[in-house]
Design an enzyme around this catalytic site. Structure first.
Site, mmCIF file in Angstrom:
data_model
loop_
_atom_site.group_PDB
_atom_site.id
_atom_site.type_symbol
_atom_site.label_atom_id
_atom_site.label_comp_id
_atom_site.label_asym_id
_atom_site.label_seq_id
_atom_site.Cartn_x
_atom_site.Cartn_y
_atom_site.Cartn_z
ATOM 1 N N GLY A 31 1.113 -1.377 0.160
ATOM 2 C CA GLY A 31 -0.450 0.009 -0.021
ATOM 3 C C GLY A 31 0.703 1.017 0.222
ATOM 4 C CE1 TYR A 32 0.728 7.183 2.744
ATOM 5 C CE2 TYR A 32 2.924 7.679 1.889
ATOM 6 C CZ TYR A 32 1.352 8.350 2.819
ATOM 7 O OH TYR A 32 1.148 9.611 3.058
ATOM 8 C CD GLU A 35 2.639 7.475 -11.103
ATOM 9 O OE1 GLU A 35 3.133 7.398 -12.498
ATOM 10 O OE2 GLU A 35 1.063 8.318 -11.098
ATOM 11 N N GLY A 36 5.714 3.624 -8.911
ATOM 12 C CA GLY A 36 6.536 2.456 -9.199
ATOM 13 C C GLY A 36 5.362 1.559 -9.462
ATOM 14 C CG HIS A 37 3.061 0.587 -5.747
ATOM 15 N ND1 HIS A 37 3.506 1.850 -4.452
ATOM 16 C CD2 HIS A 37 3.906 -0.622 -4.761
ATOM 17 C CE1 HIS A 37 3.974 1.178 -3.563
ATOM 18 N NE2 HIS A 37 4.243 -0.265 -3.676
ATOM 19 C CD GLN A 61 7.670 -7.972 3.331
ATOM 20 O OE1 GLN A 61 7.112 -8.387 2.628
ATOM 21 N NE2 GLN A 61 7.819 -6.761 3.239
ATOM 22 C CG ASP A 150 12.204 -3.662 -3.101
ATOM 23 O OD1 ASP A 150 12.216 -3.297 -1.856
ATOM 24 O OD2 ASP A 150 10.985 -3.804 -3.426
ATOM 25 C CB SER A 186 5.746 3.766 1.023
ATOM 26 O OG SER A 186 5.482 2.304 -0.555
HETATM 27 O O1 PAF Z 1 7.867 -5.285 -2.040
HETATM 28 C C1 PAF Z 1 6.941 -5.447 -1.507
HETATM 29 O O2 PAF Z 1 6.078 -4.415 -1.553
HETATM 30 C C2 PAF Z 1 6.535 -6.552 -0.305
HETATM 31 O O3 PAF Z 1 7.959 -6.751 0.062
HETATM 32 C C3 PAF Z 1 5.840 -7.621 -1.074
HETATM 33 C C4 PAF Z 1 6.145 -7.950 -2.411
HETATM 34 C C5 PAF Z 1 4.884 -6.572 -1.320
HETATM 35 C C6 PAF Z 1 5.794 -9.001 -0.066
HETATM 36 O O4 PAF Z 1 5.092 -7.866 1.255
#
Ligand code: PAF
Length: 286
Positions: A31-32, A35-37, A61, A150, A186
């Site tokens: 969430g949050y 533009e990358g998402h 995580q 990532d 984010s």
């Molecule tokens: O890249 C992320 O935002 C997180 O690591 C993911 C892939 C949504 C897993 O929680």
């Protein structure tokens, strides 16, 4: 656009689409959205018939001293952004829905999970792999889109999908940057104005590496040394690592050749940022 909170409802919807042999594209997020998402969502819209996005801040995580409780959340804003992109379904489960009491099963990608970010964030990739595998099992996507920002996550997830014979293609897409070059994250919202300015040195150090490479410098330790020197001019930035590695196995390399990655992590104030540049088939991808 449907927003669904329960696994049962999600399964029902996925079964409906699978019965119609629809191609499903999937973007996993915490969430949050930025533009990358949205670039991942747009690629899914472009190449899949159905686009599913998950929004779940995955507690597994985050380390005990990390920012799980402070991680920015704004479902209404995210929902509006995704609606505009024409997303079909948003899966927004609670922590209890994903990890009921007595949850016991985890996924580990040995070795790869312990390098780079895994050193300063023990357990991080175990949490990422566990949640991503659960989401892939639920959504059963043909393709899942992840950002190259990532990069270690991409390499680990590609390995997990291969090793566990998961019928989803992991599709990595380029880093999206702000106008000043800062890679979108984010976590950038944590940066104070002065820190944000200081953080630009990270992108500049990758530009420097690309320049050196273009001038014919291949010696990894020399490139690394120049990058570290540049980043060290910024007192608000503390390097976690700067590494030049083989993109397949994340091992350090001496010469910048083949498919390679220059990757870095640094604390800017209390915020940990990562960035990288990829050298694939002799070309630079930043
Ligand atoms: O890249 C992320 O935002 C997180 O690591 C993911 C892939 C949504 C897993 O929680």
């Amino acid at each position: 656009m449907m927003v669904i909170n329960t696994i049962n409802e999600l399964k029902e919807k996925i079964r409906f689409w699978k019965d119609q042999s629809k191609q499903i594209g999937f973007v996993a997020t915490m969430g949050y959205l930025h533009e990358g998402h949205l670039s991942l969502v747009r690629e899914s819209k472009r190449s899949s018939e159905i686009t599913v996005v998950s929004i779940f801040v995955n507690p597994k995580q985050f380390g005990p001293q990390e920012d799980y409780n402070f991680y920015p959340r704004d479902l209404n804003r995210d929902r509006n952004l995704l609606e505009k992109e024409g997303v079909d379904l948003v899966f927004h489960p609670s922590v209890e829905e994903m990890y009921p009491d007595h949850y016991r099963t985890y996924v580990e990608v040995e070795e790869l999970q312990d390098k780079l970010c895994g050193k300063s964030r023990p357990g991080h990739f175990r949490g990422v792999c566990t949640v991503v595998l659960k989401l892939l099992n639920l959504v059963q996507p043909d393709e899942a889109y992840f950002g190259w920002k990532d990069a270690q996550q991409v390499v680990i997830l590609q390995k997990m999908v291969k090793d566990l014979n998961i019928p989803t293609k992991v599709v990595p897409l380029p880093i999206v940057r702000d106008n000043d070059g800062l890679a979108l994250s984010s976590r950038n919202t944590y940066l104070k104005p002065q820190e944000r300015q200081a953080a630009l040195v990270l992108n500049k150090s990758l530009d420097l590496a690309a320049r050196l490479f273009s001038q014919g410098v291949k010696d990894a330790s020399l490139i690394k040394q120049k990058m570290v020197e540049l980043i060290s001019t910024e007192p608000l930035v503390r390097i976690d690592y700067v590494e030049i590695i083989d993109l397949q196995n994340l091992n350090n390399i001496d010469k910048l050749e083949g498919d390679a990655l220059i990757t870095l992590a640094a604390y800017v104030g209390r915020t940990r940022l990562i960035d990288n540049i990829r050298f694939i088939s002799g070309g630079i991808e930043k």
